[in-house]
Design a protein around this motif. Structure first.
Motif, PDB file in Angstrom:
ATOM      1  N   PHE A 139      23.476  66.853  31.547  1.00  0.00           N
ATOM      2  CA  PHE A 139      24.132  66.571  32.826  1.00  0.00           C
ATOM      3  C   PHE A 139      23.070  66.566  33.907  1.00  0.00           C
ATOM      4  CE2 PHE A 139      26.052  68.093  36.807  1.00  0.00           C
ATOM      5  CZ  PHE A 139      27.016  67.104  36.984  1.00  0.00           C
ATOM      6  N   ARG A 140      23.022  65.495  34.678  1.00  0.00           N
ATOM      7  CA  ARG A 140      22.037  65.382  35.754  1.00  0.00           C
ATOM      8  C   ARG A 140      22.420  66.307  36.899  1.00  0.00           C
ATOM      9  NH1 ARG A 140      19.724  59.434  36.406  1.00  0.00           N
ATOM     10  NH2 ARG A 140      19.484  58.976  34.211  1.00  0.00           N
ATOM     11  N   THR A 141      21.509  67.191  37.226  1.00  0.00           N
ATOM     12  CA  THR A 141      21.749  68.095  38.357  1.00  0.00           C
ATOM     13  C   THR A 141      21.079  67.577  39.611  1.00  0.00           C
ATOM     14  OG1 THR A 141      19.824  69.438  37.799  1.00  0.00           O
ATOM     15  CG2 THR A 141      21.957  70.110  36.873  1.00  0.00           C
ATOM     16  N   GLY A 142      20.330  66.498  39.482  1.00  0.00           N
ATOM     17  CA  GLY A 142      19.656  65.932  40.637  1.00  0.00           C
ATOM     18  C   GLY A 142      19.039  64.591  40.310  1.00  0.00           C
ATOM     19  N   PHE A 143      18.589  63.921  41.321  1.00  0.00           N
ATOM     20  CA  PHE A 143      17.867  62.667  41.206  1.00  0.00           C
ATOM     21  C   PHE A 143      16.515  62.897  41.862  1.00  0.00           C
ATOM     22  CE2 PHE A 143      22.296  61.545  40.915  1.00  0.00           C
ATOM     23  CZ  PHE A 143      22.288  60.652  39.852  1.00  0.00           C
ATOM     24  N   PRO A 144      15.542  62.074  41.607  1.00  0.00           N
ATOM     25  CA  PRO A 144      14.234  62.307  42.220  1.00  0.00           C
ATOM     26  C   PRO A 144      14.350  62.507  43.728  1.00  0.00           C
ATOM     27  CG  PRO A 144      14.108  60.485  40.674  1.00  0.00           C
ATOM     28  CD  PRO A 144      15.569  60.856  40.811  1.00  0.00           C
ATOM     29  N   GLY A 145      13.974  63.715  44.168  1.00  0.00           N
ATOM     30  CA  GLY A 145      13.988  63.996  45.590  1.00  0.00           C
ATOM     31  C   GLY A 145      15.362  64.220  46.202  1.00  0.00           C
ATOM     32  N   LYS A 146      16.421  64.245  45.411  1.00  0.00           N
ATOM     33  CA  LYS A 146      17.769  64.377  45.965  1.00  0.00           C
ATOM     34  C   LYS A 146      18.645  65.192  45.018  1.00  0.00           C
ATOM     35  CE  LYS A 146      21.690  61.446  47.032  1.00  0.00           C
ATOM     36  NZ  LYS A 146      22.152  60.077  47.073  1.00  0.00           N
ATOM     37  N   ALA A 147      19.245  66.254  45.516  1.00  0.00           N
ATOM     38  CA  ALA A 147      20.124  67.081  44.701  1.00  0.00           C
ATOM     39  C   ALA A 147      21.531  66.509  44.696  1.00  0.00           C
ATOM     40  CB  ALA A 147      20.175  68.509  45.251  1.00  0.00           C
ATOM     41  N   VAL A 148      22.227  66.700  43.586  1.00  0.00           N
ATOM     42  CA  VAL A 148      23.626  66.291  43.489  1.00  0.00           C
ATOM     43  C   VAL A 148      24.476  67.444  43.955  1.00  0.00           C
ATOM     44  CG1 VAL A 148      25.457  65.653  41.897  1.00  0.00           C
ATOM     45  CG2 VAL A 148      23.161  64.734  41.575  1.00  0.00           C
ATOM     46  N   LYS A 149      25.395  67.182  44.879  1.00  0.00           N
ATOM     47  CA  LYS A 149      26.268  68.239  45.379  1.00  0.00           C
ATOM     48  C   LYS A 149      27.365  68.496  44.347  1.00  0.00           C
ATOM     49  CE  LYS A 149      25.505  67.127  50.173  1.00  0.00           C
ATOM     50  NZ  LYS A 149      26.082  66.672  51.423  1.00  0.00           N
TER      51      LYS A 149
END
Length: 146
Positions: free
Chosen positions: A132-142
């Motif tokens: 499960f992606r908890t973030g993207f490069p330079g950007k967190a997923v809320k």
């Protein structure tokens, strides 16, 4: 890095992160290669015997899970495991295990990886992990709200 042999420059940071994993170091896990979308990790099996005198299933799971984690995080997008399944086929015959991880599919938020664990030429186990992606490069997923 722990003498990693075939690591493309783009993946050096992912390997450094895996080498900093205390649990992987304790078990002697080493990334030995990243090529053709596959991550290879080895681990000695000395000291991992169960009550039957064979390699403990937890040790086999551990190397598969570690290879999965490296493969899922190679592109610099943090992922965590949300599900894992393993099937054991045979008892390791050598002095070490090798896990080979590859991506099977990738969606917007989840991904699936397959990991085969070998002892020499013998297939010991097959592992499937869902990341499960908890973030993207330079950007967190809320996180979702209730």
């Amino acid at each position: 890095m722990n003498g990693s042999a075939s690591i493309p420059e783009d993946y050096i940071e992912a390997v450094r992160r895996s080498d900093s994993c205390e649990f992987a170091r304790m078990l002697g896990m080493v990334v030995t290669g990243i090529e053709d979308g596959r991550v290879r990790v080895t681990m000695p099996i000395r000291g991992t015997r169960n009550a039957h005198g064979t390699t403990h299933g937890g040790a086999i799971f551990a190397i598969a899970d570690h290879a999965f984690g490296i493969a899922a995080n190679m592109e610099g997008i943090d992922q965590i495991a949300i599900s894992a399944h393993i099937r054991y086929f045979s008892v390791p015959a050598g002095d070490s295990l090798e896990a080979v991880a590859r991506r099977v599919s990738e969606g917007e938020m989840t991904s699936v990886y397959a990991v085969d664990v070998y002892s020499g030429d013998r297939l010991v186990a097959a592992f499937e992990g869902v990341g499960f992606r908890t973030g993207f490069p330079g950007k967190a997923v809320k996180p979702a709200t209730r």
